[in-house]
Design a protein around this motif. Structure first.
Motif, mmCIF file in Angstrom:
data_model
loop_
_atom_site.group_PDB
_atom_site.id
_atom_site.type_symbol
_atom_site.label_atom_id
_atom_site.label_comp_id
_atom_site.label_asym_id
_atom_site.label_seq_id
_atom_site.Cartn_x
_atom_site.Cartn_y
_atom_site.Cartn_z
ATOM 1 N N GLN A 1 55.524 33.409 40.562
ATOM 2 C CA GLN A 1 56.955 33.503 40.286
ATOM 3 C C GLN A 1 57.388 32.409 39.333
ATOM 4 O O GLN A 1 58.200 32.632 38.457
ATOM 5 C CB GLN A 1 57.751 33.397 41.583
ATOM 6 C CG GLN A 1 57.583 34.588 42.497
ATOM 7 C CD GLN A 1 58.260 34.352 43.839
ATOM 8 O OE1 GLN A 1 58.729 33.257 44.129
ATOM 9 N NE2 GLN A 1 58.309 35.387 44.656
ATOM 10 N N SER B 1 59.279 32.922 35.609
ATOM 11 C CA SER B 1 60.582 32.354 35.298
ATOM 12 C C SER B 1 60.470 31.294 34.206
ATOM 13 O O SER B 1 61.446 30.980 33.557
ATOM 14 C CB SER B 1 61.233 31.776 36.548
ATOM 15 O OG SER B 1 60.394 30.803 37.118
ATOM 16 N N GLN C 1 61.341 32.784 30.997
ATOM 17 C CA GLN C 1 62.777 32.892 30.813
ATOM 18 C C GLN C 1 63.355 31.558 30.354
ATOM 19 O O GLN C 1 64.352 31.530 29.654
ATOM 20 C CB GLN C 1 63.453 33.319 32.110
ATOM 21 C CG GLN C 1 63.080 34.725 32.552
ATOM 22 C CD GLN C 1 63.618 35.035 33.941
ATOM 23 O OE1 GLN C 1 64.095 34.152 34.638
ATOM 24 N NE2 GLN C 1 63.516 36.289 34.339
ATOM 25 N N GLU C 2 62.726 30.440 30.715
ATOM 26 C CA GLU C 2 63.230 29.121 30.375
ATOM 27 C C GLU C 2 62.886 28.722 28.935
ATOM 28 O O GLU C 2 63.243 27.658 28.493
ATOM 29 C CB GLU C 2 62.666 28.077 31.341
ATOM 30 C CG GLU C 2 63.102 28.245 32.775
ATOM 31 C CD GLU C 2 64.601 28.185 32.941
ATOM 32 O OE1 GLU C 2 65.142 29.029 33.677
ATOM 33 O OE2 GLU C 2 65.235 27.322 32.315
ATOM 34 N N THR D 1 68.321 25.832 27.121
ATOM 35 C CA THR D 1 69.128 25.792 28.334
ATOM 36 C C THR D 1 70.249 24.790 28.124
ATOM 37 O O THR D 1 70.143 23.885 27.307
ATOM 38 C CB THR D 1 68.277 25.374 29.545
ATOM 39 O OG1 THR D 1 67.718 24.093 29.263
ATOM 40 C CG2 THR D 1 67.180 26.368 29.827
ATOM 41 N N ASP E 1 66.510 27.115 43.610
ATOM 42 C CA ASP E 1 66.817 28.526 43.847
ATOM 43 C C ASP E 1 68.220 28.768 43.293
ATOM 44 O O ASP E 1 69.021 27.837 43.178
ATOM 45 C CB ASP E 1 66.796 28.855 45.345
ATOM 46 C CG ASP E 1 65.379 28.851 45.909
ATOM 47 O OD1 ASP E 1 64.430 28.991 45.112
ATOM 48 O OD2 ASP E 1 65.235 28.706 47.134
ATOM 49 N N ASN F 1 72.613 32.413 39.632
ATOM 50 C CA ASN F 1 71.888 33.678 39.512
ATOM 51 C C ASN F 1 70.847 33.741 40.629
ATOM 52 O O ASN F 1 69.868 32.999 40.622
ATOM 53 C CB ASN F 1 71.228 33.768 38.133
ATOM 54 C CG ASN F 1 70.566 35.101 37.881
ATOM 55 O OD1 ASN F 1 70.458 35.942 38.780
ATOM 56 N ND2 ASN F 1 70.107 35.292 36.663
ATOM 57 N N LYS G 1 67.039 34.088 39.882
ATOM 58 C CA LYS G 1 66.272 32.933 39.387
ATOM 59 C C LYS G 1 65.950 32.014 40.551
ATOM 60 O O LYS G 1 66.686 31.076 40.853
ATOM 61 C CB LYS G 1 67.057 32.166 38.327
ATOM 62 C CG LYS G 1 67.089 32.830 36.976
ATOM 63 C CD LYS G 1 67.722 31.878 35.989
ATOM 64 C CE LYS G 1 67.671 32.401 34.589
ATOM 65 N NZ LYS G 1 68.292 31.474 33.646
ATOM 66 N N ASP G 2 64.831 32.294 41.211
ATOM 67 C CA ASP G 2 64.371 31.458 42.314
ATOM 68 C C ASP G 2 63.073 30.757 41.921
ATOM 69 O O ASP G 2 62.328 31.231 41.067
ATOM 70 C CB ASP G 2 64.131 32.292 43.572
ATOM 71 C CG ASP G 2 65.420 32.640 44.300
ATOM 72 O OD1 ASP G 2 66.471 32.118 43.892
ATOM 73 O OD2 ASP G 2 65.365 33.425 45.248
ATOM 74 N N VAL H 1 62.379 28.005 40.276
ATOM 75 C CA VAL H 1 62.266 27.511 38.904
ATOM 76 C C VAL H 1 62.031 26.008 38.976
ATOM 77 O O VAL H 1 62.803 25.268 39.583
ATOM 78 C CB VAL H 1 63.542 27.820 38.091
ATOM 79 C CG1 VAL H 1 63.403 27.305 36.663
ATOM 80 C CG2 VAL H 1 63.808 29.320 38.082
ATOM 81 N N SER I 1 60.709 21.736 31.313
ATOM 82 C CA SER I 1 60.639 22.866 32.231
ATOM 83 C C SER I 1 59.209 23.010 32.728
ATOM 84 O O SER I 1 58.258 22.566 32.079
ATOM 85 C CB SER I 1 61.093 24.150 31.539
ATOM 86 O OG SER I 1 60.271 24.414 30.433
#
Length: 146
Positions: A6, A10, A13-14, A18, A105, A110, A113-114, A116, A144
């Motif tokens: 997971q 994510s 996505q990062e 940001t 989390d 959102n 988005k857990d 991360v 990140s």
């Protein structure tokens, strides 16, 4: 291991920029200690020695058909220096830099988005570490993933 999968999805996505601060619910914290190892490299020293070189000199006098040129040479001394290898030296090589990480989390509210992971400063890590599980935290990440 499912948390790692997971986290990887994510992280993609990062990749886009940001905002400066990130808010979310504290999930977990992780401290990765600095890893070092001993390395060796050549040790060099500068060695100098005296050396000589022959220098040619010329001198002219007179003009036109009466011009005379006199040539002579001298030997001059100088120092010749060079770096030479003289054994090896050991040093501490950093394999992995020290990192402090916080997993959130509901990043930015959102719920999708857990888990991360963010790299944070030591101060932000300490604040998140003493915060309760699933407490809302806000910090500025230094990177990140973790």
């Amino acid at each position: 291991m499912s948390g790692v999968g997971q986290s990887g999805s994510s992280t993609a996505q990062e990749a886009r920029p940001t905002p400066d601060t990130v808010t979310g619910l504290r999930d977990s914290v992780r401290h990765l200690a600095r890893q070092t190892t001993k390395g060796t490299r050549p040790h060099t020293v500068t060695k100098c020695s005296s050396a000589t070189k022959k220098v040619r000199h010329t001198s002219s006098s007179g003009t036109g058909s009466k011009k005379k040129t006199r040539t002579w040479s001298t030997t001059e001394q100088y120092r010749k220096c060079s770096k030479v290898r003289s054994g090896t030296e050991t040093y501490t090589r950093i394999v992995r830099a020290e990192r402090w990480c916080v997993s959130l989390d509901d990043v930015g509210g959102n719920t999708a988005k857990d888990d991360v992971w963010y790299q944070v400063t030591r101060a932000a890590y300490d604040e998140a570490r003493i915060a309760d599980e699933h407490a809302r935290v806000e910090f500025t990440p230094t990177g990140s993933g973790c």
